[in-house]
Design a protein around this motif. Structure first.
Motif, PDB file in Angstrom:
ATOM      1  N   SER A 122      -8.596   6.022  -9.909  1.00 57.88           N
ATOM      2  CA  SER A 122      -9.214   4.746 -10.288  1.00 57.88           C
ATOM      3  C   SER A 122      -8.371   4.020 -11.328  1.00 57.88           C
ATOM      4  N   PHE A 123      -7.930   4.754 -12.324  1.00 57.49           N
ATOM      5  CA  PHE A 123      -7.096   4.174 -13.380  1.00 57.49           C
ATOM      6  C   PHE A 123      -5.793   3.632 -12.783  1.00 57.49           C
ATOM      7  N   SER A 124      -5.195   4.400 -11.863  1.00 60.63           N
ATOM      8  CA  SER A 124      -3.946   3.967 -11.231  1.00 60.63           C
ATOM      9  C   SER A 124      -4.137   2.675 -10.457  1.00 60.63           C
ATOM     10  N   PHE A 125      -5.238   2.581  -9.719  1.00 60.58           N
ATOM     11  CA  PHE A 125      -5.505   1.357  -8.967  1.00 60.58           C
ATOM     12  C   PHE A 125      -5.675   0.164  -9.905  1.00 60.58           C
ATOM     13  N   TRP A 126      -6.373   0.354 -10.994  1.00 60.49           N
ATOM     14  CA  TRP A 126      -6.562  -0.749 -11.953  1.00 60.49           C
ATOM     15  C   TRP A 126      -5.235  -1.184 -12.554  1.00 60.49           C
ATOM     16  N   ILE A 127      -4.401  -0.236 -12.903  1.00 58.44           N
ATOM     17  CA  ILE A 127      -3.092  -0.571 -13.478  1.00 58.44           C
ATOM     18  C   ILE A 127      -2.269  -1.362 -12.467  1.00 58.44           C
ATOM     19  N   MET A 128      -2.264  -0.921 -11.204  1.00 63.33           N
ATOM     20  CA  MET A 128      -1.497  -1.646 -10.187  1.00 63.33           C
ATOM     21  C   MET A 128      -2.074  -3.042  -9.963  1.00 63.33           C
ATOM     22  N   ALA A 129      -3.382  -3.154  -9.985  1.00 67.45           N
ATOM     23  CA  ALA A 129      -4.014  -4.466  -9.778  1.00 67.45           C
ATOM     24  C   ALA A 129      -3.660  -5.409 -10.918  1.00 67.45           C
ATOM     25  N   ILE A 130      -3.706  -4.911 -12.125  1.00 67.67           N
ATOM     26  CA  ILE A 130      -3.385  -5.735 -13.291  1.00 67.67           C
ATOM     27  C   ILE A 130      -1.911  -6.146 -13.254  1.00 67.67           C
ATOM     28  N   GLN A 137       2.898  -3.038  -0.449  1.00 70.79           N
ATOM     29  CA  GLN A 137       3.724  -1.853  -0.223  1.00 70.79           C
ATOM     30  C   GLN A 137       3.586  -0.868  -1.383  1.00 70.79           C
ATOM     31  N   SER A 138       3.526  -1.350  -2.589  1.00 65.93           N
ATOM     32  CA  SER A 138       3.358  -0.469  -3.744  1.00 65.93           C
ATOM     33  C   SER A 138       2.019   0.248  -3.688  1.00 65.93           C
ATOM     34  N   TRP A 139       0.987  -0.474  -3.306  1.00 63.73           N
ATOM     35  CA  TRP A 139      -0.338   0.146  -3.161  1.00 63.73           C
ATOM     36  C   TRP A 139      -0.283   1.239  -2.106  1.00 63.73           C
ATOM     37  N   TYR A 140       0.308   0.919  -0.968  1.00 60.94           N
ATOM     38  CA  TYR A 140       0.396   1.861   0.147  1.00 60.94           C
ATOM     39  C   TYR A 140       1.113   3.136  -0.299  1.00 60.94           C
ATOM     40  N   GLU A 141       2.255   2.975  -0.916  1.00 64.96           N
ATOM     41  CA  GLU A 141       3.027   4.140  -1.355  1.00 64.96           C
ATOM     42  C   GLU A 141       2.291   4.914  -2.456  1.00 64.96           C
ATOM     43  N   GLY A 142       1.620   4.197  -3.337  1.00 67.83           N
ATOM     44  CA  GLY A 142       0.863   4.858  -4.402  1.00 67.83           C
ATOM     45  C   GLY A 142      -0.271   5.712  -3.865  1.00 67.83           C
ATOM     46  N   LYS A 147       3.663   7.842   7.771  1.00 70.68           N
ATOM     47  CA  LYS A 147       4.269   6.573   8.183  1.00 70.68           C
ATOM     48  C   LYS A 147       4.874   5.858   6.980  1.00 70.68           C
ATOM     49  N   THR A 148       5.992   5.190   7.231  1.00 75.10           N
ATOM     50  CA  THR A 148       6.543   4.316   6.209  1.00 75.10           C
ATOM     51  C   THR A 148       5.687   3.055   6.163  1.00 75.10           C
ATOM     52  N   GLU A 197       2.792  -1.476   8.740  1.00 75.15           N
ATOM     53  CA  GLU A 197       2.638  -2.923   8.930  1.00 75.15           C
ATOM     54  C   GLU A 197       2.842  -3.319  10.387  1.00 75.15           C
ATOM     55  N   LYS A 198       3.836  -2.728  11.037  1.00 74.30           N
ATOM     56  CA  LYS A 198       4.095  -3.042  12.445  1.00 74.30           C
ATOM     57  C   LYS A 198       2.899  -2.650  13.300  1.00 74.30           C
ATOM     58  N   GLU A 199       2.372  -1.464  13.084  1.00 76.77           N
ATOM     59  CA  GLU A 199       1.199  -1.005  13.831  1.00 76.77           C
ATOM     60  C   GLU A 199      -0.008  -1.882  13.542  1.00 76.77           C
TER      61      GLU A 199
END
Length: 74
Positions: A15-23, A29-34, A61-62, A67-69
């Protein structure tokens, strides 16, 4: 519901990681990889007998493949 302490810590971390990325305004792509890294870390915290099975079931998947799929399904 009474969750184990490790599970509560993992949920809090994710949860904390998602908030940091959102802020920070990260890209999709960063969200996906995270999320992929978080799932892998969660597997590595499983009992030793479950780690390999968990890792085998992860999304490999990369972002480009994803994204292609995804665009083909629209």
């Amino acid at each position: 519901m009474n969750l184990p302490v490790k599970t509560k810590q993992y949920i809090a971390f994710v949860s904390f990681s998602f908030w940091i990325m959102a802020i920070a305004g990260c890209t999709s792509q960063s969200w996906y990889e995270g999320v992929k890294r978080g799932a892998e870390n969660n597997c590595r915290n499983q009992p030793p007998s479950e780690v390999d099975r968990c890792l085998e079931n992860l999304n490999k998947k990369t972002y480009e493949e994803y994204e292609k799929e995804r665009s083909n399904q629209k």
